[in-house]
Design an enzyme around this catalytic site. Structure first.
Site, PDB file in Angstrom:
ATOM      1  N   ARG A   1       0.954  -1.301  -0.079  1.00  0.00           N
ATOM      2  CA  ARG A   1      -0.081  -0.019   0.038  1.00  0.00           C
ATOM      3  C   ARG A   1       0.891   1.325  -0.189  1.00  0.00           C
ATOM      4  O   ARG A   1       0.598   2.401  -0.650  1.00  0.00           O
ATOM      5  CB  ARG A   1      -0.955   0.059   1.234  1.00  0.00           C
ATOM      6  CG  ARG A   1      -1.554   1.244   1.386  1.00  0.00           C
ATOM      7  CD  ARG A   1      -3.025   1.469   2.350  1.00  0.00           C
ATOM      8  NE  ARG A   1      -2.674   0.429   3.387  1.00  0.00           N
ATOM      9  CZ  ARG A   1      -2.198   1.022   4.466  1.00  0.00           C
ATOM     10  NH1 ARG A   1      -1.420   1.921   4.579  1.00  0.00           N
ATOM     11  NH2 ARG A   1      -2.158  -0.154   5.400  1.00  0.00           N
TER      12      ARG A   1
ATOM     13  N   LYS B   1      -6.842   6.610 -19.825  1.00  0.00           N
ATOM     14  CA  LYS B   1      -7.073   7.435 -21.151  1.00  0.00           C
ATOM     15  C   LYS B   1      -5.527   7.357 -21.976  1.00  0.00           C
ATOM     16  O   LYS B   1      -5.096   6.130 -22.022  1.00  0.00           O
ATOM     17  CB  LYS B   1      -7.420   8.752 -20.933  1.00  0.00           C
ATOM     18  CG  LYS B   1      -8.545   8.902 -19.982  1.00  0.00           C
ATOM     19  CD  LYS B   1      -9.724   8.050 -20.109  1.00  0.00           C
ATOM     20  CE  LYS B   1     -10.808   8.150 -19.148  1.00  0.00           C
ATOM     21  NZ  LYS B   1     -11.426   9.639 -18.756  1.00  0.00           N
TER      22      LYS B   1
ATOM     23  N   TYR C   1     -14.983  17.737 -16.088  1.00  0.00           N
ATOM     24  CA  TYR C   1     -15.276  16.323 -16.115  1.00  0.00           C
ATOM     25  C   TYR C   1     -16.363  15.750 -15.266  1.00  0.00           C
ATOM     26  O   TYR C   1     -16.613  16.065 -13.882  1.00  0.00           O
ATOM     27  CB  TYR C   1     -14.173  15.368 -16.024  1.00  0.00           C
ATOM     28  CG  TYR C   1     -14.288  13.929 -15.905  1.00  0.00           C
ATOM     29  CD1 TYR C   1     -14.617  13.410 -16.909  1.00  0.00           C
ATOM     30  CD2 TYR C   1     -14.303  13.282 -14.789  1.00  0.00           C
ATOM     31  CE1 TYR C   1     -14.833  11.780 -16.868  1.00  0.00           C
ATOM     32  CE2 TYR C   1     -14.528  11.875 -14.754  1.00  0.00           C
ATOM     33  CZ  TYR C   1     -14.711  11.184 -15.970  1.00  0.00           C
ATOM     34  OH  TYR C   1     -15.227   9.996 -15.835  1.00  0.00           O
TER      35      TYR C   1
ATOM     36  N   ASP D   1      -6.028  19.185 -14.342  1.00  0.00           N
ATOM     37  CA  ASP D   1      -6.235  17.505 -15.066  1.00  0.00           C
ATOM     38  C   ASP D   1      -5.988  17.616 -16.418  1.00  0.00           C
ATOM     39  O   ASP D   1      -6.474  18.456 -17.308  1.00  0.00           O
ATOM     40  CB  ASP D   1      -7.826  17.387 -14.700  1.00  0.00           C
ATOM     41  CG  ASP D   1      -7.986  15.987 -15.241  1.00  0.00           C
ATOM     42  OD1 ASP D   1      -7.349  15.516 -16.055  1.00  0.00           O
ATOM     43  OD2 ASP D   1      -9.333  15.599 -14.613  1.00  0.00           O
TER      44      ASP D   1
HETATM   45  C1  LIG Z   1     -11.993   9.471 -17.350  1.00  0.00           C
HETATM   46  C2  LIG Z   1     -11.419  10.931 -16.595  1.00  0.00           C
HETATM   47  C3  LIG Z   1     -11.423  11.266 -15.315  1.00  0.00           C
HETATM   48  C4  LIG Z   1     -11.808  10.136 -14.566  1.00  0.00           C
HETATM   49  O1  LIG Z   1     -10.907   8.950 -14.575  1.00  0.00           O
HETATM   50  P1  LIG Z   1     -11.262   7.540 -14.151  1.00  0.00           P
HETATM   51  O2  LIG Z   1      -9.880   6.496 -14.606  1.00  0.00           O
HETATM   52  O3  LIG Z   1     -12.262   7.000 -15.075  1.00  0.00           O
HETATM   53  O4  LIG Z   1     -11.403   7.441 -12.701  1.00  0.00           O
HETATM   54  C5  LIG Z   1     -10.864  12.366 -14.938  1.00  0.00           C
HETATM   55  N1  LIG Z   1     -10.558  13.491 -15.598  1.00  0.00           N
HETATM   56  C6  LIG Z   1     -10.836  13.459 -16.879  1.00  0.00           C
HETATM   57  C7  LIG Z   1     -10.648  14.460 -18.070  1.00  0.00           C
HETATM   58  C8  LIG Z   1     -11.327  12.218 -17.433  1.00  0.00           C
HETATM   59  O5  LIG Z   1     -11.384  11.902 -18.795  1.00  0.00           O
END
Ligand SMILES: *Cc1c(COP(=O)(O)O)cnc(C)c1O
Length: 387
Positions: free
Chosen positions: A54, A203, A106, A178
């Site tokens: 962890r 992503k 998001y 982000d």
């Molecule tokens: C998909 C996404 C998230 C969340 O990510 P997860 O891996 O689905 O928890 C946060 N910010 C953006 C811009 C995203 O496209």
């Protein structure tokens, strides 16, 4: 190709070699997976540097060093999802703290802020950050952070990272970006003064639609230490298996982004000329309202785009349901092209009024461009429109 200072390895080289310490025991070229919960001590005082997964694990550590090097950060933690990365960064703040965030955030981040953290006593103001004066007006004496997400989802609005970060700094607030939509290959927010970058590695960083993950990269060693402490205390880290998958994916990040964004531009130009398309949202098009800003702060325009069709939902539905190479699915950033209808999918949790305010209508279709040949993708869209 990204340009780098001479004493620094190029981005593509860091993708391949970052964090990969060659295994000394059997000379494996790649990082092994260490599926162990615990590590034995050499004496009652000393251990290998790892004691419990962890807190830290060698496979995860390799991924963390890799991403920290790509973003140019002092440290990184790799988390179980993008949302756990965002939660980790938000755990820096306390009840009574005020945070400024973009109006077209998001959906999952909006839910965490508005429906969860607000209940715990954090305060939020959501503003259209393409207007810097509105960001400036949103500061309050207890503003502790500014959240940036650029380009936005699904309409690819571009926020001026340097301008927002300068405002945050002037108000002694932490800036957090982000960077999921562009990946560090195309945008490195820390270079514009941002304090913390978060990603959904689900992503582009992983890029193969086969794992969910996230990361938090800190500009300073102090913040990195605090974030690592929070990650361990809250138990947010990803498993060694998932870390290994993301580490495998990230090695091809540069060439994937290059190919996918070049196809996205071709598709955007095709759509711009199509008689059934009213408007295309892609920062690489000269018609995009923040095209100049995108040229300034991004090294490319990414592989996400959206468009409004003429005649509304029936045409949107026809394109989505008749495309053969684009799966109708949420998510983005993988090597498979995806098509989606934000109204009923990614942005269904917004009220119709909030969607309308954000400019998302029943004409809006979103595409994540993958690694297929661009001409095949264009042919497929053309037949979907006319079927
Ligand atoms: C998909 C996404 C998230 C969340 O990510 P997860 O891996 O689905 O928890 C946060 N910010 C953006 C811009 C995203 O496209």
């Amino acid at each position: 190709m990204s340009s780098e200072t001479p004493d620094q390895l190029h981005f593509e080289t860091r993708c391949v070699h970052g964090g990969v310490h060659k295994d000394q025991q059997y000379n494996s070229v790649t990082t092994p997976i260490y599926p162990t919960s615990t590590f034995y001590w050499n004496s009652l005082e000393t251990h290998s540097g790892y004691d419990y997964t962890r807190s830290s694990n060698p496979t995860r550590k390799a991924l963390e060093e890799n991403i920290a090097a790509l973003e140019g950060g002092a440290g990184c933690v790799a988390t179980s999802t993008g949302m756990s990365a965002i939660h980790c960064a938000m755990a820096l703040f306390s009840p009574g703290d005020h945070i400024i965030a973009p109006a077209d955030l998001y959906g999952g981040t909006f839910r965490l802020f508005e429906r969860f953290l607000k209940e715990k006593g954090l305060q939020f103001t959501f503003v259209d950050m393409t207007h810097i004066d509105r960001v400036a007006a949103a500061f309050q004496p207890h503003t502790k952070a500014v959240w940036i997400e650029t380009p936005s989802n699904p309409l690819l609005k571009v926020i001026d990272i340097a301008a927002v970060t300068a405002l945050a700094r002037a108000h002694h607030a932490t800036s957090i970006c982000d960077n999921t939509f562009l990946s560090p290959y195309l945008q490195r927010p820390l270079e514009f003064g941002v304090d913390i970058v978060v990603h959904s590695t689900t992503k582009y960083i992983n890029g193969h639609s086969d794992v969910v993950g996230g990361c938090v990269v800190s500009a300073s060693a102090d913040t990195a230490k605090r974030i690592a402490w929070i990650c361990n205390a809250l138990g947010l880290a990803c498993s060694p298996f998932d870390a290994w998958l993301v580490l495998r994916g990230v090695k091809t990040l540069g060439c994937r982004m290059e190919a996918q964004q070049s196809s996205a531009l071709r598709i955007a130009r095709f759509l711009e000329c199509h008689p059934l398309v009213e408007r295309v949202y892609y920062p690489g098009l000269e018609s995009h309202p923040q095209h100049a800003l995108a040229c300034q702060q991004q090294k490319g325009f990414g592989a996400m785009l959206a468009f409004d069709v003429r005649d509304g939902r029936p045409v949107a539905e026809r394109v989505c349901m008749n495309s053969k190479l684009f799966d109708v699915a949420e998510s983005l950033g993988g090597i498979e092209s995806l098509i989606s209808f934000p109204t009923t999918m990614s942005h269904a949790s917004m009220t119709p009024e909030a969607r309308a305010a954000a400019g998302i209508t029943e004409k809006t279709v979103r595409i994540s461009v993958g690694l297929e040949h661009p001409q095949d993708l264009i042919n497929d869209l053309a037949q979907a429109f006319s079927s």
